[in-house]
Motif scaffolding. Structure first.
Motif, short mmCIF file in Angstrom:
data_model
loop_
_atom_site.label_atom_id
_atom_site.label_comp_id
_atom_site.label_asym_id
_atom_site.label_seq_id
_atom_site.Cartn_x
_atom_site.Cartn_y
_atom_site.Cartn_z
N VAL A 183 0.91 -0.71 -0.05
CA VAL A 183 0.02 0.39 0.34
C VAL A 183 1.09 1.26 -0.02
CG1 VAL A 183 -1.60 1.26 1.07
CG2 VAL A 183 -1.84 -1.63 0.76
N LEU A 184 1.61 1.58 1.01
CA LEU A 184 2.90 2.80 0.74
C LEU A 184 3.65 2.58 -0.11
CD1 LEU A 184 4.45 2.44 4.77
CD2 LEU A 184 2.91 3.88 3.52
N GLU A 238 -2.09 4.28 -6.95
CA GLU A 238 -3.09 2.64 -7.26
C GLU A 238 -4.07 2.76 -6.04
OE1 GLU A 238 0.37 2.49 -7.98
OE2 GLU A 238 -0.02 1.83 -10.10
N VAL A 239 -3.69 3.07 -4.51
CA VAL A 239 -4.70 3.55 -4.12
C VAL A 239 -5.62 4.53 -3.70
CG1 VAL A 239 -4.84 4.33 -0.91
CG2 VAL A 239 -2.87 2.52 -2.12
N GLU A 240 -4.98 5.83 -4.90
CA GLU A 240 -5.75 6.85 -4.65
C GLU A 240 -7.03 6.03 -5.61
OE1 GLU A 240 -4.27 10.80 -6.21
OE2 GLU A 240 -3.32 11.01 -4.63
N ARG A 241 -6.96 5.58 -6.93
CA ARG A 241 -7.75 5.45 -7.72
C ARG A 241 -8.59 4.32 -7.77
NH1 ARG A 241 -3.90 3.01 -11.91
NH2 ARG A 241 -5.68 1.92 -13.26
N TYR A 242 -8.13 3.31 -6.50
CA TYR A 242 -8.81 2.05 -5.73
C TYR A 242 -9.72 2.41 -5.02
CZ TYR A 242 -10.60 -1.50 -3.18
OH TYR A 242 -11.27 -2.43 -2.34
N ARG A 243 -9.70 3.55 -4.04
CA ARG A 243 -10.52 4.13 -3.30
C ARG A 243 -11.52 5.49 -4.18
NH1 ARG A 243 -6.02 5.43 0.92
NH2 ARG A 243 -6.34 3.47 2.37
N ALA A 244 -10.70 5.28 -5.18
CA ALA A 244 -12.17 6.27 -6.53
C ALA A 244 -12.64 5.43 -7.02
CB ALA A 244 -11.25 7.28 -7.47
N GLY A 245 -13.16 4.48 -6.67
CA GLY A 245 -13.91 3.00 -7.28
C GLY A 245 -13.88 2.18 -8.25
N GLU A 246 -11.91 2.22 -8.44
CA GLU A 246 -11.42 1.37 -9.36
C GLU A 246 -11.09 0.31 -8.86
OE1 GLU A 246 -8.18 2.39 -12.68
OE2 GLU A 246 -8.55 4.11 -12.13
N ASP A 247 -12.17 -1.08 -8.62
CA ASP A 247 -12.14 -2.11 -7.74
C ASP A 247 -11.64 -2.88 -8.07
OD1 ASP A 247 -14.46 -0.76 -6.33
OD2 ASP A 247 -16.05 -2.22 -6.53
N ARG A 248 -10.97 -3.20 -9.96
CA ARG A 248 -10.08 -4.05 -10.48
C ARG A 248 -8.74 -4.37 -9.91
NH1 ARG A 248 -7.56 -2.18 -14.78
NH2 ARG A 248 -8.28 -0.49 -15.05
N LEU A 249 -8.25 -2.85 -9.57
CA LEU A 249 -6.85 -2.47 -8.84
C LEU A 249 -6.40 -3.34 -7.72
CD1 LEU A 249 -7.03 1.00 -9.12
CD2 LEU A 249 -4.84 -0.83 -10.05
N LEU A 250 -7.89 -4.50 -6.55
CA LEU A 250 -7.60 -5.42 -5.66
C LEU A 250 -5.89 -6.22 -6.40
CD1 LEU A 250 -8.58 -5.41 -3.11
CD2 LEU A 250 -9.59 -7.32 -3.20
N ALA A 251 -6.49 -7.09 -7.77
CA ALA A 251 -5.82 -7.66 -8.16
C ALA A 251 -4.83 -7.10 -8.09
CB ALA A 251 -6.61 -8.60 -9.20
N LYS A 307 -7.36 -2.87 5.02
CA LYS A 307 -6.44 -1.64 4.75
C LYS A 307 -6.96 -1.04 3.52
CE LYS A 307 -1.96 -0.15 5.51
NZ LYS A 307 -1.60 0.47 6.78
N LEU A 308 -7.33 -0.62 2.73
CA LEU A 308 -7.69 0.17 1.57
C LEU A 308 -8.54 0.92 2.13
CD1 LEU A 308 -6.20 -2.06 -1.45
CD2 LEU A 308 -5.38 0.24 -0.23
N GLY A 309 -9.49 0.07 2.24
CA GLY A 309 -11.25 0.26 3.16
C GLY A 309 -12.11 0.12 1.72
N THR A 310 -13.39 -0.03 2.17
CA THR A 310 -13.83 -0.49 0.67
C THR A 310 -14.00 1.20 -0.43
OG1 THR A 310 -15.44 -0.58 2.30
CG2 THR A 310 -15.36 -2.17 1.35
N SER A 311 -14.27 1.00 -1.88
CA SER A 311 -14.19 2.06 -2.13
C SER A 311 -15.65 2.05 -2.56
CB SER A 311 -13.76 1.21 -3.53
OG SER A 311 -14.26 0.42 -4.65
#
Ligand code: ADP
Ligand code: MG
Length: 483
Positions: free
Chosen positions: A434-435, A440-453, A479-483
């Motif tokens: 994550v650090l 990618e963390v930002e994008r994931y939190r903005a709704g790009e679920d597929r970045l979990l992979a 850790k990432l929080g649900t998007s």
């Protein structure tokens, strides 16, 4: 061009798995020095008398019963007379008007392009093989090897019930599989243990009578049968279309050129001057022998395939692969018996297990080709089932097992392949991932679920594939929080 259909009937010669020849005590083994397995009987020397090989009769009965035939308690041997350099007696001993067995059938399952078909078997009879002309042994001359003269064969004659070259191929595949299950022949096609004469005629679709046929002789591979039939179908259809007549003849297939060429005018049975062999009494088999052989038939491939679907709940496709040879089926059943997960076992056998056999060019009919014992595979499957290793790691472990013969547990321990399930260690990898990847963390939190992979991949890299995926997934989401 009008629509034509092919009408196909096959005559298949199967060499029986006996130690001795059909009418004498010479070895029937393939591959001996030329003309070493010969004696006065198979050389046709004057005064020598044939004696029927009871083992060959028993195998022929078994084959015919497997084909659903009626076995005749009394049959007889005839002489089929013709001259050929590889036929020292000047005749072949065969069964003519009184064959061992008649009226059977073979079901040929369909596929996406052809319906299933029940092909009637006209007859199964016993005969002896001829010798072999060798055209490549002496420069510029033909030599003859009589080791094969007198080796026992059955001939399986179908009714003209097949309609497509590909169906003919499927018929042959199932026939071969059946003969292998019955253990009557090794069906080794390179060694000529299974040879095919393919008969074909052509008629307009909707017609019911039979047209004039040609016969393509001595085909020794299924793809050559299919190609030769397709060639003959086209050739005959073109003749019909041009208003001509097909000539009744015997053809030879030239695989190199992909064409069938006329060999001789078709002989009729009267050309052979068949008559009862005066040296051999009628062949009488006791009803009790037929019943005992019938009672001892193994489970046949199509029944076994159905049973696998019913008993193990595997798809029909799997069942087909798993019953392709008796040995594969036995192996599969032994694995299921230990691992208790029928579909997982099927995936292992159809995948890595058979791949290991095929890659090494080993024979899937021979138990020795299966390099990982069923108990060892079950042990490996147990490590996956209890989460010790992932499916992917298990595949690598399997390769090591094949190569080294070591057990799964041993390999996993020695190479430190067990999954990491320690929460502290997993959390450290998750934190790092994550650090190191703020964007990618930002994008994931903005709704790009597929970045979990993507994060999953990062952790897997750090752990060299050993992080427990289920736990890692949970930790990452937290850790990432649900998007
Ligand atoms: P032959 O005496 O010419 O060898 P048979 O009647 O003994 O002919 O049959 C030999 C094989 O040829 C059998 O498998 C049979 O099904 C097949 N056959 C016979 N007649 C035809 C035909 N008109 N078209 C295609 N196949 C045929
Ligand atoms: Mg014939």
């Amino acid at each position: 061009m009008a629509a034509y259909e092919a009408v196909i009937g096959l005559e298949v010669h199967v060499q029986l798995r006996t130690d001795q020849k059909m009418f004498c005590a010479d070895s029937a083994a393939f591959g001996a020095e030329p003309n070493t397995n010969v004696c006065p009987v198979c050389l046709g020397l004057p005064g020598a008398l044939p004696v029927v090989n009871g083992v060959a009769v028993e195998l022929a009965i078994r084959a015919a019963l497997g084909l659903g035939c009626r076995i005749h308690e009394t049959s007889s041997f005839s002489r089929k007379n013709y001259f050929y350099p590889d036929l020292p007696k000047g005749y072949q001993i065969s069964q003519f008007d009184r064959p061992l067995a008649t009226d059977g059938f073979l079901n040929v399952p369909g596929d996406d392009q052809a319906e299933s078909r029940r092909v009637r078997i006209r007859r199964v009879h016993l005969e002896e093989d001829a010798g072999k002309s060798l055209h490549d042994r002496l420069p510029g001359a033909t030599a003859v090897d009589l080791n094969r003269a007198g080796v026992p064969l059955i001939e399986i004659v179908s009714e003209p019930d097949l309609r497509l070259p590909r169906e003919a191929r499927a018929y042959l595949q199932h026939l071969k599989q059946l003969m292998e299950y019955l253990d009557v022949s090794d069906c080794n096609m390179e060694e000529g243990s299974l040879r095919v004469d393919a008969n074909v005629s052509v008629r307009r679709e909707g017609e019911t009578g039979l047209g004039v046929k040609t016969e393509v002789k001595n085909l020794n591979s299924f793809s050559n049968v299919e190609r030769a039939l397709a060639f003959e179908f086209e050739r005959q259809a073109a003749i019909h279309e041009a208003g001509g007549c097909v000539v009744h003849q015997t053809m030879l297939w030239d695989a190199g050129r992909g064409e069938a060429r006329p060999m001789r005018a078709k002989e009729e049975s009267h050309d052979y001057r068949y008559f009862a062999d005066p040296d051999l009494p009628p062949l009488v088999v006791a009803r009790e022998q037929i019943e005992a052989t019938y009672g001892a038939l193994p489970e046949l491939p199509q029944a076994r395939r159905r049973r696998f679907v019913e008993q193990y709940g595997v798809p029909d496709y799997d069942a087909g692969v798993l019953t392709a040879t008796r040995t594969i089926g036995d192996y599969y059943e032994a694995v299921v018996g230990r691992a208790h997960d029928a579909k997982a076992a099927s995936n292992w056998v159809m995948g890595p297990v058979l791949q290991a056999v095929n890659e090494r060019g080993l024979d899937p009919r021979d138990p020795r080709s299966f390099l990982v014992e069923t108990a060892a595979l079950a042990e490996l499957m147990a490590l996956v089932a209890d989460g010790t290793i992932s499916q992917n790691v298990a595949k690598q472990v399997f390769q090591r097992m094949v190569e080294s013969g070591r057990g799964a547990q041993q390999i996993v321990e020695a190479e430190g392949l067990a999954q990491v399930r320690d929460a502290g260690q997993l959390a450290r990898w998750v934190d790092e991932a994550v650090l190191e990847n703020p964007k990618e963390v930002e994008r994931y939190r903005a709704g790009e679920d597929r970045l979990l992979a993507f994060f999953m991949g990062q952790v897997m890299r750090k752990s060299r594939g050993k992080a427990d995926p289920r736990q890692t997934n949970e930790l990452l989401r937290e850790k990432l929080g649900t998007s």
